[in-house]
Design a protein around this motif. Structure first.
Motif, PDB file in Angstrom:
ATOM      1  N   LYS A 164       0.834  -1.189   0.000  1.00 15.45           N
ATOM      2  CA  LYS A 164       0.000   0.000   0.000  1.00 15.45           C
ATOM      3  C   LYS A 164       0.871   1.242   0.000  1.00 15.45           C
ATOM      4  N   LYS A 165       0.237   2.355  -0.353  1.00 10.43           N
ATOM      5  CA  LYS A 165       0.949   3.627  -0.428  1.00 10.43           C
ATOM      6  C   LYS A 165       0.163   4.664   0.357  1.00 10.43           C
ATOM      7  N   ALA A 166       0.891   5.446   1.174  1.00  9.83           N
ATOM      8  CA  ALA A 166       0.279   6.506   1.970  1.00  9.83           C
ATOM      9  C   ALA A 166       0.921   7.840   1.621  1.00  9.83           C
ATOM     10  N   ILE A 219       3.953  10.384  12.091  1.00  7.06           N
ATOM     11  CA  ILE A 219       2.946   9.592  11.379  1.00  7.06           C
ATOM     12  C   ILE A 219       3.632   8.504  10.557  1.00  7.06           C
ATOM     13  N   ARG A 220       4.737   8.858   9.896  1.00  8.18           N
ATOM     14  CA  ARG A 220       5.501   7.870   9.118  1.00  8.18           C
ATOM     15  C   ARG A 220       5.911   6.699  10.010  1.00  8.18           C
ATOM     16  N   ILE A 231       5.695   5.306   1.759  1.00  3.56           N
ATOM     17  CA  ILE A 231       5.224   6.552   2.355  1.00  3.56           C
ATOM     18  C   ILE A 231       5.725   7.735   1.534  1.00  3.56           C
ATOM     19  N   LEU A 232       4.794   8.584   1.131  1.00  5.60           N
ATOM     20  CA  LEU A 232       5.116   9.840   0.465  1.00  5.60           C
ATOM     21  C   LEU A 232       4.778  10.970   1.428  1.00  5.60           C
ATOM     22  N   ASP A 252      -3.505   4.747  -1.181  1.00  5.91           N
ATOM     23  CA  ASP A 252      -4.507   4.030  -0.389  1.00  5.91           C
ATOM     24  C   ASP A 252      -4.908   4.774   0.878  1.00  5.91           C
ATOM     25  N   PHE A 253      -4.011   5.618   1.402  1.00  6.65           N
ATOM     26  CA  PHE A 253      -4.229   6.234   2.704  1.00  6.65           C
ATOM     27  C   PHE A 253      -3.642   7.637   2.704  1.00  6.65           C
TER      28      PHE A 253
END
Length: 119
Positions: free
Chosen positions: A4-6, A19-20, A32-33, A52-53
């Motif tokens: 997944k990607k956030a 948060i990361r 994570i971006l 996704d998030f």
């Protein structure tokens, strides 16, 4: 499970790092971006269509607030989970988040507040 990607959008570097860490402690394989404003996030999203998030701060420098960005994201990322994480706890902000259909989390950021939104 596919990776997944956030995207974490907050003008505070410390908040983005927190948060990361919370996300990666639970899901170490997530990509994570990060963006320091809603405007920067919009630019970044041109190259990343599969997110996704999202976590969004409300008050950031630039032309868009977190809720402004959230409205666009709801239209373009139909199945993504979007969470507004902000110290701005006015009823108007909470109500607008609810009307957009996103979750509201009050700062300060803690794993207890973030983890329930990851599933």
């Amino acid at each position: 499970m596919s990776q997944k990607k956030a995207l974490i959008v907050d003008d505070s570097t410390v908040t983005r790092l927190m948060i990361r860490k919370i996300i990666l402690d639970k899901y170490p394989d997530w990509e994570i971006l990060e963006a320091s404003s809603a405007d920067e996030a919009n630019s970044l999203l041109k190259d990343h269509r599969e997110i996704d998030f999202f976590t969004l701060d409300q008050n950031m420098p630039g032309t868009l607030s977190g809720l402004d960005l959230a409205e666009d994201l709801k239209n373009n990322y139909k199945v993504a989970k979007i969470v507004l994480i902000t110290a701005n706890i006015q009823d108007a902000i909470k109500n607008r988040a609810k009307s957009i259909g996103i979750d509201f989390v009050e700062k300060p950021v803690t794993s207890e507040k973030i983890i329930p939104h990851l599933d």
